[in-house]
Design a protein around this motif. Structure first.
Motif, PDB file in Angstrom:
ATOM      1  N   PRO A 113       0.827  -1.227   0.000  1.00 21.84           N
ATOM      2  CA  PRO A 113       0.000   0.000   0.000  1.00 21.84           C
ATOM      3  C   PRO A 113       0.856   1.270   0.000  1.00 21.84           C
ATOM      4  N   LEU A 114       2.003   1.247   0.679  1.00 22.68           N
ATOM      5  CA  LEU A 114       2.886   2.437   0.700  1.00 22.68           C
ATOM      6  C   LEU A 114       3.354   2.777  -0.712  1.00 22.68           C
ATOM      7  N   HIS A 115       3.795   1.767  -1.437  1.00 30.68           N
ATOM      8  CA  HIS A 115       4.285   1.979  -2.800  1.00 30.68           C
ATOM      9  C   HIS A 115       3.144   2.424  -3.713  1.00 30.68           C
ATOM     10  N   GLN A 116       1.986   1.777  -3.551  1.00 32.25           N
ATOM     11  CA  GLN A 116       0.838   2.121  -4.397  1.00 32.25           C
ATOM     12  C   GLN A 116       0.425   3.578  -4.177  1.00 32.25           C
ATOM     13  N   ALA A 117       0.519   4.038  -2.912  1.00 30.30           N
ATOM     14  CA  ALA A 117       0.142   5.424  -2.617  1.00 30.30           C
ATOM     15  C   ALA A 117       1.035   6.403  -3.363  1.00 30.30           C
ATOM     16  N   SER A 118       2.350   6.086  -3.513  1.00 29.97           N
ATOM     17  CA  SER A 118       3.226   7.001  -4.275  1.00 29.97           C
ATOM     18  C   SER A 118       2.895   6.949  -5.758  1.00 29.97           C
ATOM     19  N   ILE A 119       2.541   5.756  -6.251  1.00 36.07           N
ATOM     20  CA  ILE A 119       2.186   5.647  -7.673  1.00 36.07           C
ATOM     21  C   ILE A 119       0.916   6.456  -7.959  1.00 36.07           C
ATOM     22  N   ASP A 120      -0.013   6.409  -7.009  1.00 32.50           N
ATOM     23  CA  ASP A 120      -1.311   7.091  -7.219  1.00 32.50           C
ATOM     24  C   ASP A 120      -1.229   8.595  -6.985  1.00 32.50           C
ATOM     25  N   ASP A 121      -0.138   9.076  -6.391  1.00 33.23           N
ATOM     26  CA  ASP A 121      -0.043  10.499  -6.055  1.00 33.23           C
ATOM     27  C   ASP A 121       0.344  11.306  -7.306  1.00 33.23           C
ATOM     28  N   PRO A 122      -0.455  12.305  -7.660  1.00 33.91           N
ATOM     29  CA  PRO A 122      -0.150  13.068  -8.885  1.00 33.91           C
ATOM     30  C   PRO A 122       1.211  13.760  -8.837  1.00 33.91           C
ATOM     31  N   ARG A 123       1.721  14.042  -7.632  1.00 43.79           N
ATOM     32  CA  ARG A 123       3.027  14.714  -7.534  1.00 43.79           C
ATOM     33  C   ARG A 123       4.176  13.763  -7.878  1.00 43.79           C
ATOM     34  N   PHE A 124       4.044  12.495  -7.514  1.00 45.93           N
ATOM     35  CA  PHE A 124       5.183  11.573  -7.603  1.00 45.93           C
ATOM     36  C   PHE A 124       4.980  10.400  -8.559  1.00 45.93           C
ATOM     37  N   GLY A 125       3.714  10.173  -8.954  1.00 44.42           N
ATOM     38  CA  GLY A 125       3.368   8.943  -9.665  1.00 44.42           C
ATOM     39  C   GLY A 125       4.237   8.638 -10.877  1.00 44.42           C
ATOM     40  N   GLU A 126       4.438   9.650 -11.736  1.00 37.81           N
ATOM     41  CA  GLU A 126       5.160   9.396 -12.975  1.00 37.81           C
ATOM     42  C   GLU A 126       6.609   9.005 -12.687  1.00 37.81           C
ATOM     43  N   ALA A 127       7.252   9.754 -11.772  1.00 32.17           N
ATOM     44  CA  ALA A 127       8.656   9.465 -11.444  1.00 32.17           C
ATOM     45  C   ALA A 127       8.789   8.062 -10.851  1.00 32.17           C
ATOM     46  N   VAL A 128       7.853   7.686  -9.990  1.00 31.50           N
ATOM     47  CA  VAL A 128       7.930   6.363  -9.358  1.00 31.50           C
ATOM     48  C   VAL A 128       7.755   5.278 -10.429  1.00 31.50           C
ATOM     49  N   ARG A 129       6.787   5.493 -11.318  1.00 33.93           N
ATOM     50  CA  ARG A 129       6.547   4.486 -12.379  1.00 33.93           C
ATOM     51  C   ARG A 129       7.753   4.346 -13.302  1.00 33.93           C
ATOM     52  N   ASN A 130       8.484   5.454 -13.522  1.00 28.20           N
ATOM     53  CA  ASN A 130       9.618   5.416 -14.455  1.00 28.20           C
ATOM     54  C   ASN A 130      10.917   4.912 -13.819  1.00 28.20           C
ATOM     55  N   PHE A 131      10.935   4.815 -12.485  1.00 26.36           N
ATOM     56  CA  PHE A 131      12.165   4.409 -11.790  1.00 26.36           C
ATOM     57  C   PHE A 131      12.112   2.890 -11.581  1.00 26.36           C
ATOM     58  N   VAL A 132      12.523   2.179 -12.620  1.00 28.57           N
ATOM     59  CA  VAL A 132      12.329   0.721 -12.619  1.00 28.57           C
ATOM     60  C   VAL A 132      13.672   0.013 -12.454  1.00 28.57           C
ATOM     61  N   ALA A 133      13.691  -1.006 -11.632  1.00 29.64           N
ATOM     62  CA  ALA A 133      14.909  -1.791 -11.391  1.00 29.64           C
ATOM     63  C   ALA A 133      15.276  -2.580 -12.647  1.00 29.64           C
ATOM     64  N   PRO A 134      16.565  -2.944 -12.782  1.00 30.69           N
ATOM     65  CA  PRO A 134      16.979  -3.726 -13.953  1.00 30.69           C
ATOM     66  C   PRO A 134      16.136  -4.985 -14.169  1.00 30.69           C
ATOM     67  N   MET A 135      15.634  -5.572 -13.098  1.00 34.84           N
ATOM     68  CA  MET A 135      14.796  -6.767 -13.278  1.00 34.84           C
ATOM     69  C   MET A 135      13.454  -6.444 -13.922  1.00 34.84           C
ATOM     70  N   GLY A 136      13.130  -5.154 -14.044  1.00 36.51           N
ATOM     71  CA  GLY A 136      11.930  -4.761 -14.776  1.00 36.51           C
ATOM     72  C   GLY A 136      10.636  -4.907 -14.010  1.00 36.51           C
ATOM     73  N   ARG A 137      10.728  -5.065 -12.714  1.00 33.48           N
ATOM     74  CA  ARG A 137       9.502  -5.207 -11.916  1.00 33.48           C
ATOM     75  C   ARG A 137       9.767  -4.763 -10.492  1.00 33.48           C
ATOM     76  N   ALA A 138       8.676  -4.565  -9.754  1.00 33.64           N
ATOM     77  CA  ALA A 138       8.805  -4.323  -8.319  1.00 33.64           C
ATOM     78  C   ALA A 138       8.909  -5.678  -7.613  1.00 33.64           C
ATOM     79  N   GLY A 139       9.421  -5.644  -6.382  1.00 30.48           N
ATOM     80  CA  GLY A 139       9.496  -6.872  -5.598  1.00 30.48           C
ATOM     81  C   GLY A 139       8.170  -7.158  -4.913  1.00 30.48           C
ATOM     82  N   THR A 140       8.067  -8.341  -4.337  1.00 27.27           N
ATOM     83  CA  THR A 140       6.879  -8.682  -3.551  1.00 27.27           C
ATOM     84  C   THR A 140       7.255  -8.639  -2.067  1.00 27.27           C
ATOM     85  N   PRO A 141       6.270  -8.399  -1.208  1.00 27.79           N
ATOM     86  CA  PRO A 141       6.563  -8.423   0.227  1.00 27.79           C
ATOM     87  C   PRO A 141       7.203  -9.743   0.668  1.00 27.79           C
ATOM     88  N   ASP A 142       6.794 -10.854   0.035  1.00 24.46           N
ATOM     89  CA  ASP A 142       7.366 -12.162   0.411  1.00 24.46           C
ATOM     90  C   ASP A 142       8.876 -12.211   0.137  1.00 24.46           C
TER      91      ASP A 142
END
Ligand code: NAD
Length: 255
Positions: free
Chosen positions: A189-218
């Motif tokens: 939910p913390l990460h999703q809140a930054s993605i949904d925030d109009p101030r930060f969403g685009e930058a967060v979506r564009n900052f992608v790890a070399p593996m090309g995905r976000a991690g899982t809590p597990d």
């Protein structure tokens, strides 16, 4: 079985850590603002003391490990709150439980930091220095005056990592271990809140790890479980990046 206190247990990474450790047979003390075994607000000195006292009561004065996971992100209601939870909510809770961790004869801790702690803040930063000087009023004032949640987030994670490494030196002399996990983006939910925030969403979506995905809590829970286990018996003061290659990409000429 060992008793482990986990802060931030009600959501995201903390909830996954609890599920995994419980599966392994550990007894848990879940700490969060609500819906936990210990309900307390780690953003205030009173709340932290309440959390420490209730944890001590529930563990009977002997605790095997702490996972300090509670944290707020860049969408927190105030910039000062980021400092209050992410640094002081970790440091004061851990300090309050040191005696109980020693009493178990095998005390361990994992602090959930962030890859942001090594990227976005030029250390030494006045905000981080105030945290490391244990001056909460000053750190919160600098944070609120700055109005920059990203800087406060990075500074809080930088400072809590430095705090953890200093503590690890002290603890390791007493047979205890402390390590820090630095996650990259993780689906919570913390990460999703930054993605949904109009101030930060685009930058967060564009900052992608070399593996090309976000991690899982597990995936963060597995690393936590390893660092608490006897398989990690000689690991102390380490910062383990669990970030899909993000730190290696951003700090390509440093380590
Ligand atoms: P989350 O929002 O799902 O969970 C955070 C938990 O902390 C919540 O249950 C919340 O209630 C608790 N918490 C917040 N403020 C509190 C307070 N004042 N007192 C008590 N509990 C409080 O978020 P998450 O992503 O699982 O975050 C867990 C940790 O991981 C945080 O320290 C965060 O900074 C760190 N982290 C997350 C990411 C990510 O992308 N999700 C990346 C790097 C680091």
């Amino acid at each position: 079985m060992p008793t482990i206190a986990v802060t931030g247990a009600a959501s995201g990474i903390g909830a996954a850590v609890c599920a995994q450790l419980e599966n392994e047979g550990h007894t848990l003390i879940r700490v969060d603002r609500a819906n936990a075994d210990v309900n307390a607000d780690l953003s205030t000195p009173e709340g932290r003391q309440q959390a420490v006292q209730a944890t001590l009561e529930q563990c009977g004065g002997s605790l095997d490990a702490v996972v300090a996971c509670a944290g707020v992100g860049v969408t927190a209601p105030s910039v000062g709150l980021i400092v209050g939870v992410n640094y002081f909510g970790v440091a004061e809770y851990l300090e309050g439980l040191e005696t109980a961790l020693k009493a178990s004869g095998r005390g361990k801790a994992v602090i959930i930091g962030s890859v942001a702690g090594s990227h976005q803040v030029a250390a030494p930063h006045a905000m981080a220095e105030a945290m490391l000087d244990n001056d909460e009023a000053k750190a919160r004032e600098i944070a609120d005056d700055s109005g920059e949640p990203h800087t406060a987030y990075a500074a809080s994670k930088y400072a809590v990592t430095v705090y953890g490494r200093r503590k690890a030196v002290e603890w390791s002399r007493q047979g205890m271990r402390l390590n820090i996990i630095a996650p990259g983006a993780v689906e919570t939910p913390l990460h999703q809140a930054s993605i949904d925030d109009p101030r930060f969403g685009e930058a967060v979506r564009n900052f992608v790890a070399p593996m090309g995905r976000a991690g899982t809590p597990d995936e963060i829970a597995s690393a936590t479980s390893f660092l608490l286990s006897d398989q990690a018996s000689f690991i102390s003061g380490s910062v383990l990046f669990v970030d899909g290659g993000m730190d290696a990409m951003v700090r390509a000429r440093q380590f």
